[in-house]
Design a protein around this motif. Structure first.
Motif: not given
Length: 576
Positions: A45-51
């Motif tokens: 799944m697409p990965r999103i940085k939480g920072f």
């Protein structure tokens, strides 16, 4: 006014019944044998940085993640399926949603935005406690970060729901943007919808996703697979489909004169991993780390690999365990997480199938069939290669609970199921109380408690406690359980009913890989399970940097979603 409200409800129920009848008439459930297994590649799944970064240092970030209705291909030969999906845009929304990767100590701020239409794609039941918009238009949603240690306003309380663009809001709604502190121990979490009475249908529609808190300074020295290619979340759930590709959900309740639609458990025969039914994954001959999340409504899995490969457990739910534990198989309840390493260099074959053998309902229901006994396939490359990852002898040891905590408050938590004259379940309660009854569990922030969970039903119930973590101390069979149940049904008081006289049966050992800190555990039927619950950070034993006593508070509940919705959930209110 009361009469008008009754007429509106009667009209509403008639419409629901008519719509459900139309569903039943028009839909034809596809036989899963018509869908060839292992033809779709397992997606990452697409990965999103939480920072974010500022001056080469990580800093907090703000994300906007929407909920959209769109079409999703679950299988090569299945028409596209209407789903609800999380994503930063409708075009890149996925089922499951994007994997959010956060950093320990760096806050992640997420504005969850509802872009869903006015009508649901699945049948739902207004006769159970349900989030209902004031004008009965719009789909209530609210996001819970499962395993998160955050303030009540960001916990995704079931009454904090909202409809499209926040047009309508639930009684516990407080804010548009949630603040995830990420100050807890590193590990695997997941986010999902949590709207009152709609959790089961909103998750069935697709509103789930993985969330990982990383702490490289602590985790990289362990030597485990840690890079994107070899460290993969696997979000697993079951679904049934109609021939037109739509998700099938039985539109008729098991007690239709009481609940027109509600069923005690949902089971589908197609096993879906990362949004594909029975996918395959090509792997190299080396170690892979799989963070396996059971996002099913009610299905338990008993995982094994058919060519004899083993699982090396390194974490359970959100936490690392103290040392690696090797198993040939393991049971994963709805909402539980297993963090495992599989070494494909040890395979003597060129392929392997991840299988399931858990009865449904668990543990005494139907045996698995040809469809739901298969999960996914690994195609193993022939070439051997160097692997720099390792399995350390020790992982991360968190301070254990003090087993001599004589000063800890002890509670008895009883699980009940109620049936109709035809012996079909009508609803489920914790401690014989509805969700709306005033909170009876009011722990002090920073304390530990002993909870004795008494399962008086025939099902295994995965109990999930928001905010707190716990260690399972023991599981003891209840003797003469019918007599004890009769007393509990009358008095709802474990002490008055002499629980100590009945909790003298066979003890069941807690699996070695589940002896660490957890936020969900499988409560065996006819047993009393003793857990040590901590309401502070487990890695430091420090109290929270937020006010856990604030409204709307927290909850604890069975994580079989059909049970949670009706209404095996209770408020959890903290005090100073």
């Amino acid at each position: 006014m009361v009469g008008k409200e009754k007429l509106v409800m009667i009209y509403f129920l008639i419409n629901i019944i008519l719509v459900n009848f139309a569903w039943a008439e028009e839909d034809e459930v596809i036989n899963p044998s018509k869908l060839e297994m292992f033809v779709d590649v397992l997606p990452d799944m697409p990965r999103i940085k939480g920072f974010d970064f500022a001056h080469d240092s990580p800093v907090p970030t703000n994300l906007n993640i929407g909920m959209y209705q769109k079409l999703w291909k679950f299988h090569r030969d299945l028409p596209a399926t209407p789903v609800f999906a999380y994503g930063t845009t409708k075009e890149n929304a996925t089922v499951p949603g994007p994997t959010i990767e956060a950093l320990h100590g760096i806050h992640t701020h997420i504005k969850w935005i509802n872009y869903l239409p006015s009508k649901h794609i699945l049948p739902w039941d207004p006769t159970i406690p349900t989030a209902t918009p004031h004008k009965r238009k719009g789909i209530p949603t609210v996001v819970h970060l499962h395993g998160g240690v955050d303030e009540p306003q960001s916990d995704g309380h079931s009454g904090a729901w909202f409809t499209a663009r926040f047009k309508d809001r639930g009684p516990s709604w407080t804010r548009k943007t949630y603040n995830y502190h990420n100050l807890q121990h590193p590990g695997t979490l997941w986010y999902h919808d949590h709207a009152m009475g709609l959790t089961r249908v909103n998750l069935l529609a697709g509103l789930v996703g993985a969330y990982v808190i990383r702490q490289p300074s602590l985790e990289r020295p362990l030597g485990l697979p840690y890079d994107e290619e070899f460290d993969r979340p696997l979000v697993v759930f079951d679904r049934s489909f109609n021939k037109d590709g739509s998700i099938y959900m039985d539109p008729k309740g098991n007690n239709p004169t009481i609940h027109p639609q509600w069923q005690p458990e949902y089971f589908g025969d197609a096993i879906v991993v990362n949004g594909k039914a029975w996918p395959y994954m090509t792997v190299r001959r080396r170690r892979y780390r799989f963070r396996i999340i059971n996002a099913s409504n009610a299905r338990f899995f008993n995982f094994s690999i058919d060519n004899g490969l083993k699982f090396v457990h390194v974490g359970s739910d959100t936490t690392y365990i103290e040392k690696p534990i090797t198993t040939s198989s393991f049971v994963l309840a709805p909402s539980e997480i297993a963090d495992v390493v599989v070494d494909f260099s040890k395979s003597k074959s060129k392929s392997a199938i991840l299988t399931n053998s858990a009865a449904y309902p668990y543990p005494s229901g139907d045996p698995v069939n040809a469809a739901n006994s298969k999960v996914m396939k690994f195609i193993i490359k022939s070439e051997h290669e160097a692997d720099t990852s390792t399995i350390p002898k020790k992982l991360i040891k968190y301070p254990p609970p003090s087993l001599s905590a004589t000063g800890a408050l002890t509670r008895h938590i009883a699980l009940y199921e109620y049936t109709s004259p035809i012996d079909e379940p009508t609803h489920l309660y914790i401690n014989g109380l509805s969700y709306e009854a005033p909170a009876t569990e009011t722990p002090k922030v920073g304390t530990t408690e002993i909870w004795n969970v008494i399962n008086l039903t025939e099902d295994n119930h995965p109990l999930h406690i928001h905010l707190g973590l716990f260690v399972v101390l023991d599981q003891t069979e209840l003797v003469d359980v019918d007599k004890f149940k009769e007393c509990m049904s009358k008095y709802n008081d474990a002490i008055k009913c002499g629980v100590h006289k009945y909790a003298v049966g066979r003890k069941t050992e807690v699996p070695a890989h589940e002896k660490g800190w957890k936020n969900v555990f499988k409560m065996m039927p006819g047993h009393i399970t003793k857990i040590h619950v901590r309401f502070s950070y487990i890695h430091s034993n420090e109290s929270y940097p937020f006010d856990a006593t604030a409204e709307p508070g927290y909850v604890y509940h069975c994580h079989i979603l059909d049970h949670e919705d009706n209404a095996m959930m209770r408020p959890l209110k903290f005090t100073h």
